[in-house]
Design a protein around this motif. Structure first.
Motif, PDB file in Angstrom:
ATOM      1  N   UNK A 217       0.877  -1.168  -0.049  1.00 35.73           N
ATOM      2  CA  UNK A 217       0.032   0.061   0.036  1.00 35.73           C
ATOM      3  C   UNK A 217       1.050   1.207   0.075  1.00 35.73           C
ATOM      4  N   UNK A 218       0.279   2.442  -0.703  1.00 35.26           N
ATOM      5  CA  UNK A 218       1.226   3.645  -0.773  1.00 35.26           C
ATOM      6  C   UNK A 218       0.239   4.725  -0.987  1.00 35.26           C
ATOM      7  N   UNK A 219       0.431   5.880  -0.222  1.00 33.01           N
ATOM      8  CA  UNK A 219      -0.551   6.817  -0.208  1.00 33.01           C
ATOM      9  C   UNK A 219       0.351   8.028  -0.588  1.00 33.01           C
ATOM     10  N   UNK A 220      -0.355   8.873  -1.761  1.00 30.78           N
ATOM     11  CA  UNK A 220       0.233  10.236  -1.853  1.00 30.78           C
ATOM     12  C   UNK A 220      -0.813  11.269  -1.620  1.00 30.78           C
ATOM     13  N   UNK A 221      -0.130  12.152  -0.896  1.00 29.58           N
ATOM     14  CA  UNK A 221      -1.220  13.386  -0.586  1.00 29.58           C
ATOM     15  C   UNK A 221      -0.375  14.788  -1.268  1.00 29.58           C
ATOM     16  N   UNK A 272       7.856  17.823 -13.984  1.00 27.65           N
ATOM     17  CA  UNK A 272       6.692  18.448 -13.892  1.00 27.65           C
ATOM     18  C   UNK A 272       6.445  18.612 -12.283  1.00 27.65           C
ATOM     19  N   UNK A 273       6.278  17.615 -11.601  1.00 28.96           N
ATOM     20  CA  UNK A 273       6.051  17.428 -10.070  1.00 28.96           C
ATOM     21  C   UNK A 273       7.056  18.328  -9.302  1.00 28.96           C
ATOM     22  N   UNK A 274       8.230  18.228  -9.745  1.00 31.37           N
ATOM     23  CA  UNK A 274       9.425  19.101  -9.055  1.00 31.37           C
ATOM     24  C   UNK A 274       9.375  20.574  -9.404  1.00 31.37           C
ATOM     25  N   UNK A 275       8.738  20.992 -10.731  1.00 29.04           N
ATOM     26  CA  UNK A 275       8.649  22.567 -10.941  1.00 29.04           C
ATOM     27  C   UNK A 275       7.430  22.776 -10.252  1.00 29.04           C
ATOM     28  N   UNK A 276       6.505  22.123  -9.782  1.00 31.40           N
ATOM     29  CA  UNK A 276       5.313  22.507  -9.325  1.00 31.40           C
ATOM     30  C   UNK A 276       5.594  23.248  -7.718  1.00 31.40           C
ATOM     31  N   UNK A 277       6.331  22.058  -7.194  1.00 31.71           N
ATOM     32  CA  UNK A 277       6.899  22.368  -5.783  1.00 31.71           C
ATOM     33  C   UNK A 277       7.821  23.646  -5.399  1.00 31.71           C
ATOM     34  N   UNK A 284       2.104  21.103  -2.314  1.00 31.13           N
ATOM     35  CA  UNK A 284       3.003  19.971  -1.675  1.00 31.13           C
ATOM     36  C   UNK A 284       2.583  18.588  -1.945  1.00 31.13           C
ATOM     37  N   UNK A 285       3.788  17.903  -2.146  1.00 35.86           N
ATOM     38  CA  UNK A 285       3.451  16.453  -2.683  1.00 35.86           C
ATOM     39  C   UNK A 285       4.356  15.721  -1.635  1.00 35.86           C
ATOM     40  N   UNK A 286       3.535  14.773  -0.966  1.00 39.02           N
ATOM     41  CA  UNK A 286       4.306  13.603  -0.108  1.00 39.02           C
ATOM     42  C   UNK A 286       3.812  12.486  -0.399  1.00 39.02           C
ATOM     43  N   UNK A 287       4.556  11.313  -0.310  1.00 43.54           N
ATOM     44  CA  UNK A 287       4.146   9.955  -0.395  1.00 43.54           C
ATOM     45  C   UNK A 287       4.461   9.227   0.914  1.00 43.54           C
ATOM     46  N   UNK A 288       3.704   8.322   1.094  1.00 43.77           N
ATOM     47  CA  UNK A 288       3.620   7.583   2.717  1.00 43.77           C
ATOM     48  C   UNK A 288       3.673   6.069   2.014  1.00 43.77           C
TER      49      UNK A 288
END
Length: 292
Positions: A217-221, A272-277, A284-288
């Protein structure tokens, strides 16, 4: 946010066959009654009415496309593992402290198209099962959605009903939709949070076992400022800049060279994701690792 989902799904797919769930929660932080004090612009309401009115036509178009492409290998690859049960009504999610409802927009269809395109372009890519949801905080809000949904489903069937709905957006949505849209103060005090939850298997063999339950299981917020005006502007502008820079970096003028392409298909292997942050605009993007 479709490219974000595609990248999030890609994180899950290091040898894993995944089912992913999207939950959307928009919070007006200082407003205890957002359906009265928060306003969404009329253009969104108009698209909603016309979308519901033409839902049957859309089904016919998709059915025709499916029949036309029946003999085409494109799209033949299916997600590995059992398809999760589709949520058709409201369900309370204790971890979010809110009620989950199926999201009626086009997001899920676009994600499926993105997954299909990526699988066709890369033989090692395994598409995922996906469902899009949104949340409401209370039974009272849930009842309002039920009432509005019932009225909407009845009136959109008739031309006079659609005219009535389009001419009186405030009346039929308790002020939620209007020609004025949100005020600067409302925009400044609103934020959003999106949770991508993925469940999958450690191997294809494990997924093929009868009755096997997901073992990983993985979660990205993803969190950010007001989604309709502030965050959306960031998403669109950074997507355009990413594509332009990608053309310069790869020296390929055919990065986007045919037909209708989804943003997830075009941006999945970019920064793209790195540019957004990096813009420091509150996104903010974080993966658990594990369930959220």
């Amino acid at each position: 946010l479709i490219p974000v989902l595609s990248r999030s799904a890609d994180v899950f797919l290091f040898g894993v066959d995944t089912e992913s769930l999207l939950t959307l929660d928009i919070v007006a932080r200082t407003f205890p009654f957002p359906w009265r004090l928060w306003q969404v612009h009329y253009a969104t309401y108009e698209a909603l009415i016309l979308g519901f009115a033409n839902a049957r036509n859309l089904k016919d178009i998709r059915r025709g496309l499916k029949e036309r492409n029946a003999g085409n290998d494109r799209g033949a690859k299916k997600p590995v593992g059992p398809r999760p049960k589709r949520l058709t009504g409201a369900k309370f999610e204790p971890k979010l402290g809110a009620y989950c409802l199926p999201f009626l927009g086009s997001d899920a269809s676009i994600v499926r198209r993105t997954q299909n395109a990526l699988a066709c372009a890369d033989a090692d890519f395994d598409p995922v099962h996906h469902s899009a949801m949104f949340t409401v905080a209370s039974k009272w809000s849930l009842s309002l959605f039920a009432i509005f949904g019932g009225i909407l489903q009845f009136l959109v069937k008739y031309k006079w009903g659609r005219t009535l709905l389009l001419n009186h957006p405030k009346l039929f949505t308790a002020g939620f939709f209007s020609h004025e849209g949100p005020s600067p103060k409302q925009i400044a005090e609103t934020s959003f949070s999106m949770t991508f939850h993925g469940s999958g298997y450690a191997s294809r063999e494990e997924a093929a076992e009868v009755g096997a339950k997901p073992s990983r299981h993985l979660t990205t917020i993803i969190e950010g400022p007001e989604p309709g005006y502030v965050a959306c502007s960031c998403f669109v502008s950074q997507a355009a800049l990413t594509l332009l820079d990608e053309i310069q970096r790869t020296k390929k003028k055919n990065v986007c060279d045919y037909g209708v392409r989804t943003t997830g298909e075009l941006l999945v292997k970019t920064d793209y994701l790195e540019r957004l942050q990096a813009q420091k605009n509150g996104i903010r993007i974080k993966t658990l690792d594990g369930l959220w």
